[in-house]
Structures are given as structure tokens and as C-alpha cells.
Scaffold this motif. Structure first.
Motif, PDB file in Angstrom:
ATOM      1  N   GLU A  97      73.578 105.867  33.302  1.00  0.00           N
ATOM      2  CA  GLU A  97      74.441 106.084  32.146  1.00  0.00           C
ATOM      3  C   GLU A  97      75.194 107.414  32.273  1.00  0.00           C
ATOM      4  O   GLU A  97      76.396 107.497  31.957  1.00  0.00           O
ATOM      5  N   ALA A  98      74.473 108.438  32.760  1.00  0.00           N
ATOM      6  CA  ALA A  98      75.123 109.742  32.926  1.00  0.00           C
ATOM      7  C   ALA A  98      76.228 109.667  33.977  1.00  0.00           C
ATOM      8  O   ALA A  98      77.322 110.251  33.804  1.00  0.00           O
ATOM      9  N   GLU A 123      65.780 100.047  24.917  1.00  0.00           N
ATOM     10  CA  GLU A 123      66.544 101.188  25.412  1.00  0.00           C
ATOM     11  C   GLU A 123      67.475 100.768  26.547  1.00  0.00           C
ATOM     12  O   GLU A 123      68.635 101.211  26.614  1.00  0.00           O
ATOM     13  N   ARG A 183      71.404 100.975  26.728  1.00  0.00           N
ATOM     14  CA  ARG A 183      72.127 101.635  27.816  1.00  0.00           C
ATOM     15  C   ARG A 183      73.129 100.673  28.462  1.00  0.00           C
ATOM     16  O   ARG A 183      74.248 101.065  28.820  1.00  0.00           O
ATOM     17  N   ARG A 238      76.041 100.318  26.326  1.00  0.00           N
ATOM     18  CA  ARG A 238      76.874 101.510  26.461  1.00  0.00           C
ATOM     19  C   ARG A 238      77.624 101.511  27.796  1.00  0.00           C
ATOM     20  O   ARG A 238      78.782 101.932  27.868  1.00  0.00           O
ATOM     21  N   THR A 296      69.258 103.087  34.101  1.00  0.00           N
ATOM     22  CA  THR A 296      68.478 104.285  33.784  1.00  0.00           C
ATOM     23  C   THR A 296      69.395 105.327  33.148  1.00  0.00           C
ATOM     24  O   THR A 296      70.615 105.149  33.023  1.00  0.00           O
ATOM     25  N   LEU A 297      68.772 106.428  32.747  1.00  0.00           N
ATOM     26  CA  LEU A 297      69.554 107.516  32.170  1.00  0.00           C
ATOM     27  C   LEU A 297      70.532 108.092  33.184  1.00  0.00           C
ATOM     28  O   LEU A 297      71.647 108.499  32.833  1.00  0.00           O
ATOM     29  N   GLU A 298      70.119 108.130  34.460  1.00  0.00           N
ATOM     30  CA  GLU A 298      71.013 108.639  35.492  1.00  0.00           C
ATOM     31  C   GLU A 298      72.238 107.749  35.650  1.00  0.00           C
ATOM     32  O   GLU A 298      73.368 108.240  35.832  1.00  0.00           O
ATOM     33  N   ARG A 352      61.262  99.761  26.223  1.00  0.00           N
ATOM     34  CA  ARG A 352      62.071 100.012  27.416  1.00  0.00           C
ATOM     35  C   ARG A 352      63.247  99.045  27.497  1.00  0.00           C
ATOM     36  O   ARG A 352      64.373  99.421  27.848  1.00  0.00           O
TER      37      ARG A 352
END
Length: 695
Positions: free
Chosen positions: A307-308, A239, A243, A246, A303-305, A236
């Protein structure tokens, strides 16, 4: 003598009298020492003993002795009682004839003569001897009886003592027997308990072994679970770090694109189009990504959200840049075509309309007014020049005492430490305890700056001890004032006022210290200029975050709450300085950095695009501390500015503020609404009343 031939019949007569017939008991001896004393006392002859001898004892001396001896031997228990006094003698009735009784003077003379004859030494001694012999016999009998009684008592005591000793022995034997029995019973109980405990212990050992097996199984399972969690956490984190990297890359790209949106750098000649909307949107997108990074750094990793969302912001930024470029291209084409038409028209109407040359300034002025309708992205040029001048002055001051700072000499190091303590310790002692104490601190700092010797750490310290001492003290003193705002005022808002009043007084007497205070303040809090540092191409992200005022340690940026707390403390100190003056200074002079600078700061920050979470916080702190003073100074104009903030600036702040960062915005909004409703801005908490300086 007439009485020599008489027979001594007194003992026989005494026995036949009523006293002689009395019985005497031996137990009278037990009455104590009183009776023994009476028996041992010397007998006395009665005053009538001569008369008794003459009339009662007519026999000869020999018969009297015989009768007396026979009387003593025949009746030892009967005692002759001879009265010791005339009173006792009067109780004994003796037969006296009238002829024998003495009468008149003659009789008295005869009685005296007879008495003299009777009490001859021989007869008196014999009578007295008999009496003493009787008393001795009586005493011996009493002593013997007493001794017998004493022996009987001693015998009884011995018998009782022997009985008590025997009873004590029997009691000890019974007690010992009872203790032995109790000991045996206790021993049996202990042995029984020991056996039960051994059985219970064996049972517990068996249960323990069983539970140990179960626990070992659980521990192995827990260890496996822990290893799985560690592996999951490691994955985690990896990752999350990916993230985060990024996100930083996206932020860097967005900042670079935002730099291209700045209309102040490109196409300044396109005066007929408004490009400020693109810059505002670009700033909003930059603030959005910065807010995402701050939020994720506080809770861990993005989180992925997140990053999105950042990618969507980047895409939108690209679209904004594309739209800007398209509009610029259209504007360039339109301008080129318009210029051509204007050139042709000017050639045709140059002679007919000579006033056409005057229309260009008017159109230029209207176009500039239209451009000012949008908010700025960066500070004005004059403000940036002022900011740069202060930073240059600070750098020159550092170079001025470089020799003292980098000296390897022990004496120079000691002087540097003493000067630093003398400059910083008094500032640390500033408090709201009493105005007299504040005056002492001010006088001590002022004396140090004037070159006088001050005591610090038990030694006299002066800036004249080193050629670069004054520059060093100026720099360190200004740095300490700003640090107090960053730390002390950030934690205790009321501390801004005593620190600010001392700083204002020192600033008025020593302007260089004031310039250095501003330089340190602008460097640590660029929003006090106000100035929003731009991200330059090739700049490291950590360096850019330091320019924004964040503290970066080991590549880790401080949390947003701590950052806002420090910025708030420094803005509060600045707002207190511009409204306070040292009460013992020259009241005729002008404040070295007064409320006009506060009005300038407020106007310039309202002319710039707001930053998420930062602008609302700083506006609230500034208005809460300095709002009352600005209201009294500018009155109606100030209320117009508050209305402008409420009606036009609040929507801009709200548009860039996320739902998790609405606290500072709501606090500012409630404060302004309350002030506008009551038409009054309250005095700030902690302000120094006039009575403070009399304490």
C-alpha cells in the motif's frame, strides 16, 4: 490158475525193503496243494505187477488178505510203495532165478500168459481197492492235520486280534487321559491369561481416562487457539480487503491521472516540446501498481508495504502530472510569446524575405521527427480503425444469426446444436498424427462451409438447413480456432502448427472466417493488434480488466500465470498462421494474412511502451515461432530489428519489471543473445516437415 493157492506176501516184503524202511513224516502234509494232489491222484498198476504176483506171492488169496490186513493194522505209518513207471520199478532189486526168468520166445509167451492170468479182474480189483483204501486213509490223515493246523492258526489270529483290541483300548484310554490333562492345563493357562488381561485392561482404562482428561484440556486449548486464529484471520482479511480496496482506488486514480498525461489528446499544437517522457513514466507507474495488484492477488492480500509503494507511485504520478502541467504552461507562454515575435518579424520581413514561408514545413518536419523519438502509449489510428472494422464485422455476424440463436423452436435448437458440433468437433480433432488425417478434417470443414452435407453424430448436417446456418458456422468455427489457441496451444506449444495450417487453408478459401478469427483473437488478446486498452473515466475496474484480456469470475481476477499462459497460446497460434499455407491449395495466390502482418505487429509493438511481464512474454513467443520465417523473408532488416530490441528496448522492459517478474525478461534476453551470437534463429519445435504430408 497156478497162482491161486499162493500166499500174498508182497506187503511184508515191501516193509523189509530199503524203501519200506524209510520214515514218512506227517508234516509233509503242510507242504501244500502239490502233496495233496499226489495223494488224491488215481493209483496205477505197474507193468510188472503180474510177474510179481506169479513169483513173489505164492500163498493163497486168503492168506494174502490176512497178512495184508495185519500189516496195515500193525504198521500204519509204513506205506507200500508201488512204482508208477518202469524206471522206478527198476530201482527195486527182486530175486529172480534163472529158471524163473523168461528166456526166448517161449519164455515170453509164458510170461504173457502168466501176466494174463495174474491180471484177472478179481485180483486186480482187490489190489486196486487196497491201494485206494490206503490212499484214502493217507488223505484223511493229511486233511485232519491240515484242519488242525488251520484251527490253530485261526486261534492264534483270534488271540492276536483280542490282544490288539485290548492294546487299542488301552491306547485310547491313555490318549483320552492325555487330552483331558492337556485341556485342563490349557484351561488353567487361559484362565490365568484372562485374569492378567483383565488386570491389564483395568490398568489401560485408568491410563485412558487419564489421557482423555489431558486430551480434553489440550482440545479446549486448541479450540481456543483456533478461535483466536479465526478471529485474527478475519481481522487480517478485513484489513487486507481494505488495503485491496485502497489499492484499487489508488490504481483508478493513477489511471485517471495517466489519461491526463496522454499528449495525443491535449496540446497537440505544442510541437516544440517532447511530452512523451511524461507518458512513459506514467505508463511505468501504472504498470508498477498493476504488478503490485497481481502479486498481491496471487499471494492473498496486500501488505502495508504494498500500500505504501502504491501511495508513493500515486504521489509520483501527481508530481509527474504537476510537472507536465507546469511545462505545458511554460510551453504555452513561450509559444504565445514566440508567436507574437514571429508575427512582428513576419510583418517586418515579409517583403524582404519571401522565402520565409518555406521554412515552416521544414521546422514542422524536424519537430515531428523529434516527437517520434519517444515511444507511443496507444496504437496508431490506422491500426485502431482496422481493429474497429473487424469488431464491427463480428457484431454484424452475430446479429445475422440472432434468429437461430434465440429461437424457441425445438427444430431450430436441434439444427443449431448439430451445426455447432459439425463446426467445432473437427477443429478439436486436429493433431500431428498424420497429414492424411489433417486433410480429412480440412475437407470436412470446407465441405460444411460450401453447403455440402457432412456426417456428424450419425446424422447428415448442412448449413442449408437454416437460412442463418452459414453465418452461425462462420462465427463458431472462428471462435473455436481461437479457443484452441487459448487452451490447446497454451498447454502444448507444438499444437499451434497443425491448427494454424488448417486455419490458414480455410482462411484462404473463406476470407470471412479469417476476419472473424482476427476479431475473436483481438477481443480475447488485445496485444495481438497490438493494442493497450486505456482506462476511461467512469469505467468499472472489472470491465477494464476484461478489456485487458483477464478472465473475471465472481469479481475474482485470474492469476497472472494463467493469464500469460493464455496470451502466449494465442500469440503462438497467430505467429504460426501468418507463416503457414495449406499445402494442397493454390500456391500461385497470395497468403491472406502473411509475414508482412507479422513484421507490422513486431514494428508496432516496439514503437509502444512495454508492459511489465506481458511484453517480454509475447515477444519471446512470437520470435520463437515466427523468427525463422521472418529471418528468411527480411534478412538484414530483421537482424537490425533484433539489435534494436537488444540495445534500446531491453532497458525499457527491465526498467518496469520488478524482481519477481524477471523470468520472462531473462528468457527473452537469453534467446536473442543466442540467436545473435550464432547468426541463426532455429526452426520452431513442432513445425511440420514435408514428410508429415506423406503419412
Amino acid at each position: 490158475m497156478p497162482s491161486e493157492g499162493r500166499c500174498w506176501e508182497n506187503p511184508a516184503g515191501s516193509r523189509s525193503s530199503h524203501k519200506g524202511r524209510l520214515s514218512y513224516h506227517r508234516d509233509w502234509l503242510l507242504r501244500g496243494e502239490e502233496i495233496l494232489e499226489e495223494c488224491m491222484s488215481i493209483p496205477e498198476l505197474s507193468t510188472y505187477s503180474g510177474w510179481v504176483v506169479d513169483h513173489i506171492l505164492p500163498h493163497s488169496h486168503q492168506n494174502q488178505l490176512l497178512s495184508e490186513n495185519s500189516a496195515l493194522s500193525s504198521a500204519p505209518d509204513q506205506v507200500l510203495s508201488i512204482p508208477k513207471s518202469p524206471a522206478r520199478h527198476a530201482e527195486v532189486s527182486l530175486p529172480v532165478s534163472p529158471a524163473a526168468a523168461p528166456s526166448g520166445t517161449q519164455n515170453r509167451d509164458e510170461y504173457s500168459q502168466a501176466k494174463f492170468v495174474v491180471l484177472r479182474p478179481s485180483r486186480g480189483m482187490e489190489v486196486e481197492g487196497c491201494i485206494r483204501m490206503y490212499e484214502e486213509v493217507h488223505r484223511m490223515k493229511g486233511t485232519k492235520g491240515l484242519r488242525q493246523w488251520q484251527e490253530e492258526q485261526e486261534k492264534k489270529v483270534r488271540i492276536l486280534s483280542e490282544m490288539a483290541s485290548e492294546q487299542l483300548k488301552r491306547f485310547d484310554e491313555r490318549k483320552s487321559l492325555k487330552q483331558h490333562k492337556e485341556y485342563q492345563d490349557l484351561r488353567e493357562v487361559i484362565e490365568k491369561s484372562f485374569k492378567e488381561a483383565q488386570g491389564q485392561q483395568e490398568k489401560l482404562k485408568e491410563e485412558h481416562r487419564h489421557r482423555a482428561k489431558i486430551l480434553n484440556l489440550k482440545l479446549r486449548e486448541a479450540e481456543q487457539q483456533r478461535l483466536r486464529q479465526i478471529e485474527q484471520e478475519r481481522l487480517r482479511k478485513e484489513e487486507g480487503q481494505d488495503r485491496l480496496r485502497r489499492l484499487y482506488a489508488l490504481q483508478e486514480e493513477v489511471l485517471q491521472l495517466n489519461q491526463q498525461l496522454d499528449p495525443n489528446y491535449q496540446h497537440k499544437d505544442l510541437l516544440r516540446i517532447d511530452l512523451s517522457g511524461y507518458g512513459s513514466r506514467g505508463n511505468q507507474l501504472c504498470g508498477l501498481i498493476s504488478g503490485i495488484i497481481r502479486t498481491t492477488s496471487e499471494r492473498g492480500f496486500p501488505t502495508l508495504e504494498d500500500e505504501a509503494m502504491a501511495e508513493r507511485a500515486l504521489q509520483e504520478m501527481r508530481q509527474v502530472l504537476t510537472s507536465l502541467q507546469q511545462e505545458i504552461s511554460k510551453a504555452i507562454e513561450e509559444k504565445r510569446r514566440r508567436d507574437e515575435e514571429e508575427a512582428k518579424e513576419k510583418q517586418r520581413e515579409l517583403q524582404q524575405r519571401p522565402k520565409a514561408e518555406k521554412e515552416t514545413p521544414v521546422s514542422t518536419q524536424s519537430t515531428g521527427r523529434k516527437q517520434r523519438e519517444g515511444l507511443q502509449v496507444k496504437a496508431e489510428d490506422s491500426t485502431m480503425q482496422w481493429y474497429q472494422q473487424l469488431q464491427d464485422a463480428s457484431s454484424q455476424c452475430v446479429l445475422a444469426f440472432d434468429g437461430l440463436t434465440n429461437s424457441k423452436d425445438h427444430q431450430s435448437k436441434k439444427i443449431k446444436m448439430d451445426l455447432q458440433k459439425a463446426a467445432t468437433i473437427p477443429v478439436s480433432q486436429i493433431s500431428t498424427i498424420a497429414g492424411s488425417q489433417l486433410k480429412e478434417i480440412f475437407d470436412k470443414i470446407n465441405s460444411l462451409l460450401l453447403g455440402k452435407a457432412v456426417h456428424c453424430g450419425g446424422r447428415a448436417v448442412s448449413v442449408t438447413s437454416h437460412p442463418q446456418g452459414l453465418d452461425f458456422v462462420h462465427y463458431k468455427l472462428a471462435e473455436k480456432f481461437v479457443k484452441q489457441g487459448e487452451e490447446e496451444v497454451a498447454s502444448h506449444h507444438e499444437a499451434a502448427f497443425p491448427i494454424a495450417v488448417v486455419a490458414s487453408g480455410i482462411w484462404e478459401l473463406h476470407p470471412r472466417v479469417g476476419d472473424l478469427i482476427l476479431a475473436h483473437l483481438h477481443k480475447k488478446c488485445p496485444y495481438s493488434v497490438p493494442f493497450y486498452p486505456a482506462f476511461k473515466e467512469g469505467m468499472a475496474l472489472e470491465e477494464y480488466q476484461k478489456l485487458l484480456g483477464y478472465q473475471v469470475k465472481d469479481s475474482k481476477v485470474e492469476q497472472q500465470d494463467n493469464f500469460l499462459k493464455r496470451m502466449s497460446g494465442m500469440i503462438r497460434l497467430y505467429a504460426a498462421i501468418i507463416q503457414l499455407r495449406w499445402p494442397y491449395g493454390n500456391r500461385q495466390g497470395v497468403h491472406p494474412h502473411g509475414l508482412n502482418h507479422g513484421w507490422r505487429w513486431l514494428a508496432q509493438i516496439l514503437n509502444m511502451e512495454p508492459l511489465s511481464d506481458v511484453t517480454a512474454t509475447l515477444l519471446f513467443d512470437f520470435l520463437e515461432v515466427c523468427g525463422n520465417a521472418l529471418m528468411r523473408q527480411y534478412q538484414v532488416q530483421f537482424w537490425k530489428m533484433l539489435l534494436l530490441i537488444k540495445e534500446e528496448y531491453f532497458p525499457r522492459i527491465e526498467a518496469i519489471t520488478s524482481s519477481g517478474q524477471m523470468g520472462s525478461f531473462i528468457r527473452l534476453k537469453q534467446f536473442l543473445e543466442k540467436c545473435l551470437q550464432h547468426r541463426e534463429i532455429p526452426l520452431p519445435k513442432g513445425s511440420l516437415p514435408s514428410s508429415f504430408w506423406r503419412s
